[in-house]
Design an enzyme around this catalytic site. Structure first.
Site, mmCIF file in Angstrom:
data_model
loop_
_atom_site.group_PDB
_atom_site.id
_atom_site.type_symbol
_atom_site.label_atom_id
_atom_site.label_comp_id
_atom_site.label_asym_id
_atom_site.label_seq_id
_atom_site.Cartn_x
_atom_site.Cartn_y
_atom_site.Cartn_z
ATOM 1 N N PRO A 79 0.813 -1.216 0.000
ATOM 2 C CA PRO A 79 0.000 0.000 0.000
ATOM 3 C C PRO A 79 0.852 1.273 0.000
ATOM 4 C CG PRO A 79 -0.702 -1.551 1.712
ATOM 5 C CD PRO A 79 0.613 -2.012 1.188
ATOM 6 N N GLU A 80 0.699 2.054 -1.044
ATOM 7 C CA GLU A 80 1.314 3.376 -1.117
ATOM 8 C C GLU A 80 0.162 4.391 -1.077
ATOM 9 O OE1 GLU A 80 4.098 3.579 -4.419
ATOM 10 O OE2 GLU A 80 4.509 1.443 -4.272
#
Length: 271
Positions: free
Chosen positions: A2-3
């Site tokens: 997750p960015e």
DNA sequence: CCGCCGCCCTGCTTGC
DNA sequence: TGCAAGCAGGGCGGCG
């Protein structure tokens, strides 16, 4: 992993599902995943709190509570935050559960257990070391140019430094540099003014497009409802070693190591 | 302030 | 075929 776009998608999902509900308690199955305030226990401290909002800062999910405290979650590589009904099948690596009023719960799972859920006191500047939000008005070509000045670090390594820009991870650093036609290993200070302007635009563009696609699911990532994103279908370079460049066609995507991180780029059209 | 290194952890890939 | 070693990677603390 997750960015910014994945975390933003999770946050929007959580916002519609848990704002206005009360956290009745917590079950911490793996203690190191939960960081309580000083001299308190996580589960007791969070019991009875009302969820007043959900926001994002960099790659962190921030759940705001009625007391003014916040639950700050870092998902690292394999963390998931999913809202589900009590009793519904759960991810095998679920280490922390927040019990919500009604029959819902917020589950924090993480195969590699690198993620953390932290309960922070009001006004505590937990994000003091985080840099500018790339989708905010403060992120301008001039601001980006200021970060690059005099720096010999490869531009791609600098894009991953959360103290400068908050939220860019390996996938979007590679994709933004491809979009801007910039070689990832170039020393930051060697970027021309037009290149900095292109990079600024590419960062904003790739993050916005990824949010519109509800994030990139190359491995574990799912949103707050457990659904995958679709930006993996739009990736130009990340994970595409040996395949032809989607822009120049004649170039092949290669993978190198920069700052101990896998880095994908087109040898022909990134300079 | 800056840059670099090692650690954390588990599942998948690689190589013999 | 089976097993062990290697690899992946975001954030953080430590070091020079």
């Amino acid at each position: 992993m997750p960015e910014l776009p994945e975390v933003e998608t999770i946050v929007r999902g959580l916002r519609s599902r848990i704002v206005g509900t009360t956290i009745e308690g917590a079950t911490v199955r793996l203690a190191r995943m939960a960081i309580p305030p000083a001299h308190a226990s996580f589960d007791r401290a969070i019991g009875g709190e009302l969820v007043t909002g959900v926001t994002r800062r960099g790659k962190y999910v921030v759940v705001r509570l009625g007391s003014g405290r916040s639950v700050v979650t870092s998902l690292r590589m394999t963390g998931r935050l999913v809202v589900a009904r009590r009793g519904a099948p759960e991810h095998p690596a679920t280490h922390l559960v927040l019990h919500l009023a009604g029959d819902a719960e917020l589950r924090f799972s993480d195969v590699r257990t690198f993620g953390r859920m932290r309960l922070v006191e009001p006004d505590y500047a937990w994000d003091a070391l985080l840099g500018v939000e790339p989708l905010s008005a403060d992120f301008t070509p001039q601001a980006l140019a200021g970060m690059l000045a005099e720096r010999t670090t490869p531009i791609k390594v600098l894009l991953l430094d959360q103290r400068r820009i908050a939220g860019i991870g390996n996938i979007y650093a590679c994709e933004a540099l491809w979009e801007a036609r910039i070689r990832p290993s170039r020393p930051a200070r060697a970027l021309t003014k037009p290149a900095v302007t292109r990079l600024h635009g590419a960062i904003v563009d790739v993050l916005q497009r990824a949010i519109a696609s509800r994030g990139t699911s190359v491995d574990d990532y799912v949103d707050a409802e457990g659904r995958r994103g679709s930006f993996q279908n739009a990736l130009a370079v990340y994970g595409r070693a040996g395949q032809p460049c989607r822009r120049c066609v004649k170039g092949r995507i290669v993978r190198i190591l920069l700052g101990q991180r896998g880095t994908w780029w087109c040898r022909r059209c990134q300079r």
